[in-house]
Scaffold this motif. Structure first.
Motif, PDB file in Angstrom:
ATOM      1  N   ILE A 128       0.807  -1.213   0.000  1.00 45.97           N
ATOM      2  CA  ILE A 128       0.000   0.000   0.000  1.00 45.97           C
ATOM      3  C   ILE A 128       0.849   1.275   0.000  1.00 45.97           C
ATOM      4  CG2 ILE A 128      -1.822   1.271   1.213  1.00 45.97           C
ATOM      5  CD1 ILE A 128      -2.941  -1.534   1.992  1.00 45.97           C
ATOM      6  N   ALA A 134       1.930   1.681  -3.487  1.00 46.52           N
ATOM      7  CA  ALA A 134       0.777   2.080  -4.292  1.00 46.52           C
ATOM      8  C   ALA A 134       0.514   3.573  -4.140  1.00 46.52           C
ATOM      9  CB  ALA A 134      -0.456   1.268  -3.891  1.00 46.52           C
ATOM     10  N   ALA A 135       0.603   4.094  -2.920  1.00 45.57           N
ATOM     11  CA  ALA A 135       0.359   5.518  -2.677  1.00 45.57           C
ATOM     12  C   ALA A 135       1.356   6.385  -3.448  1.00 45.57           C
ATOM     13  CB  ALA A 135       0.429   5.816  -1.184  1.00 45.57           C
ATOM     14  N   ASN A 139      -3.861  -4.112  -7.346  1.00 45.92           N
ATOM     15  CA  ASN A 139      -3.298  -5.211  -6.574  1.00 45.92           C
ATOM     16  C   ASN A 139      -3.519  -6.507  -7.368  1.00 45.92           C
ATOM     17  OD1 ASN A 139      -5.874  -6.258  -6.002  1.00 45.92           O
ATOM     18  ND2 ASN A 139      -5.873  -5.554  -3.878  1.00 45.92           N
ATOM     19  N   PHE A 165      -5.954   0.956  -6.879  1.00 44.67           N
ATOM     20  CA  PHE A 165      -5.616   1.967  -5.885  1.00 44.67           C
ATOM     21  C   PHE A 165      -5.729   3.294  -6.629  1.00 44.67           C
ATOM     22  CE2 PHE A 165      -3.145  -1.722  -4.396  1.00 44.67           C
ATOM     23  CZ  PHE A 165      -3.600  -1.816  -3.092  1.00 44.67           C
ATOM     24  N   ASN A 178      -9.229   6.384  -3.061  1.00 44.25           N
ATOM     25  CA  ASN A 178      -9.254   5.367  -2.003  1.00 44.25           C
ATOM     26  C   ASN A 178      -7.918   5.137  -1.309  1.00 44.25           C
ATOM     27  OD1 ASN A 178      -7.707   3.634  -3.655  1.00 44.25           O
ATOM     28  ND2 ASN A 178      -9.395   2.253  -4.088  1.00 44.25           N
ATOM     29  N   ILE A 179      -6.841   5.727  -1.783  1.00 48.26           N
ATOM     30  CA  ILE A 179      -5.534   5.383  -1.221  1.00 48.26           C
ATOM     31  C   ILE A 179      -5.378   5.857   0.229  1.00 48.26           C
ATOM     32  CG2 ILE A 179      -4.240   7.389  -2.081  1.00 48.26           C
ATOM     33  CD1 ILE A 179      -3.048   3.700  -1.958  1.00 48.26           C
ATOM     34  N   LYS A 187      -7.013   3.274   2.367  1.00 50.95           N
ATOM     35  CA  LYS A 187      -6.212   2.041   2.368  1.00 50.95           C
ATOM     36  C   LYS A 187      -5.009   2.183   3.302  1.00 50.95           C
ATOM     37  CE  LYS A 187      -8.457  -0.138  -0.955  1.00 50.95           C
ATOM     38  NZ  LYS A 187      -9.248  -1.314  -0.678  1.00 50.95           N
TER      39      LYS A 187
END
Length: 149
Positions: free
Chosen positions: A75, A78-79, A90, A96, A100-101, A104
């Motif tokens: 995560i 991903a950010a 994912n 992501f 929504n990050i 998460k």
């Protein structure tokens, strides 16, 4: 041309990523600390980073940007990639996004705190399924189409 970065150390959809990327002529970079079997394909590139925490994540985050797709379950990585403008999925095909990050990351931090508070807390996620694999294939196809536009 789009690129697909795969955080490959524990990724269950490495072959699927290449299969979809091939249809789009996208290069796939498998990034890992080592231990991966080389992939002999003109669009596949194996990237072995030095041993150490988050070295693969750092390598991907420094290079991914608009028009690229990143496949990771990490995560924080991903950010960084979402912030850089890359599409991020994912291994179950869940995207992501900017929307929504934050949630998460907060959920990840909360779960880490809960695990730290209860050392006997067991369990993990559910098993990776055929449905997860199918969702990933569809999501990557859509992400690569969007990147081409």
């Amino acid at each position: 041309m789009s690129r697909v970065f795969v955080d490959a150390d524990a990724c269950p959809v490495k072959a699927e990523a290449l299969r979809v990327a091939e249809r789009h002529g996208a290069e796939v970079m498998y990034v890992a600390n080592g231990g991966l079997r080389p992939v002999e394909h003109p669009l596949a590139r194996m990237v072995y980073v030095p041993e150490g925490p988050d070295e693969a994540d750092k390598w991907i985050a420094e290079r991914a940007g608009p028009g690229d797709v990143v496949v990771t379950a990490d995560i924080p990585l991903a950010a960084k990639c979402v912030a850089a403008g890359a599409a991020v999925l994912n291994h179950t095909g869940e995207p992501f996004t900017q929307a929504n990050i934050g949630q998460k990351l907060a959920t990840r931090d909360l779960m880490a705190d809960l695990r730290a508070a209860d050392p006997f807390r067991q369990g993990g996620g559910r098993a990776f399924s055929k449905a997860d694999r199918a969702r990933f294939l569809d999501a990557l196809e859509c992400a690569l189409r969007a990147a081409a536009r």
